[in-house]
Scaffold this active site. Structure first.
Site, PDB file in Angstrom:
ATOM      1  N   HIS A  66       7.641  41.140 -31.398  1.00  0.00           N
ATOM      2  CA  HIS A  66       8.916  40.937 -30.706  1.00  0.00           C
ATOM      3  C   HIS A  66      10.034  40.835 -31.733  1.00  0.00           C
ATOM      4  CE1 HIS A  66       7.586  36.949 -31.946  1.00  0.00           C
ATOM      5  NE2 HIS A  66       8.875  36.741 -32.159  1.00  0.00           N
ATOM      6  N   HIS A 123      14.377  41.402 -37.395  1.00  0.00           N
ATOM      7  CA  HIS A 123      13.092  41.843 -37.949  1.00  0.00           C
ATOM      8  C   HIS A 123      11.969  41.565 -36.967  1.00  0.00           C
ATOM      9  CE1 HIS A 123      13.058  37.522 -38.854  1.00  0.00           C
ATOM     10  NE2 HIS A 123      11.738  37.624 -38.849  1.00  0.00           N
TER      11      HIS A 123
END
Ligand code: 2AM
Length: 167
Positions: A40, A117
């Protein structure tokens, strides 16, 4: 409850990330690999908070139109290795609005600068190899309020609330 707000990734993105992980594993990198179901992009980390309702109310008031995300290179924070997300004005704007809404509603969150990220390996051994990510992109149609629990074999992330893009 330990809570965070994230974008869950498309299968195409996860396939590209999985491919990079496989190549790293084959090149001898050991560590705690993020399983695809846990991949995620975190937008805001709330941490321990007792009640989801004020958060879902705050999120519902933050509107955004669907937008595109793509993968862009790899990097590390120490032994945490990640795949980066390409520069995206709509993503930056969404995070700014979202964090403002949390602050206005008195919901605490980690105010560290947003560094988009997707964590691929924690406690990675050795040095980050020069691995090319397969190109991959997705349309973001929703964000999610996620709960994080420590399971027997690693973290378990559960979506508590999906907050949809408009238009
Ligand atoms: P990370 O992958 O870089 O560790 C659930 O823990 C998610 O929240 C992860 O994506 C994690 O990012 C992110 N996160 C952001 N700030 C955090 C913090 N202060 N503590 C734990 N997780 C944090």
């Amino acid at each position: 409850m330990r809570l965070f707000i994230a974008i869950n990734l498309s299968d195409e993105m996860k396939d590209a990330l999985r491919d990079a992980q496989n190549r790293m594993y084959r090149s001898g990198v050991r560590g705690s690999y993020t399983p695809p179901e846990n991949m995620h992009l975190t937008l805001a980390f709330i941490g321990e908070y007792p009640d989801a309702e004020p958060i879902t109310d705050a999120l519902s008031a933050v509107s955004f139109a669907p937008f595109e995300l793509s993968l862009d290179g790899m990097g590390c924070f120490g032994n945490l290795w990640w795949a980066g997300i390409g520069e995206s004005a709509p993503l930056t704007a969404l995070v700014r609005k979202l964090r403002r809404a949390l602050a206005e509603n008195g919901i605490p969150f980690d105010r560290k600068r947003f560094s988009p990220h997707v964590t691929l390996i924690r406690k990675a051994s050795g040095k980050l190899p020069a691995i090319q990510l397969q190109p991959a992109s997705m349309t973001v149609n929703a964000g999610s309020l996620m709960r994080s629990d420590r399971g027997r074999n690693g973290m378990i992330y559960t979506e508590l609330f999906a907050w949809e893009a408009q238009g």
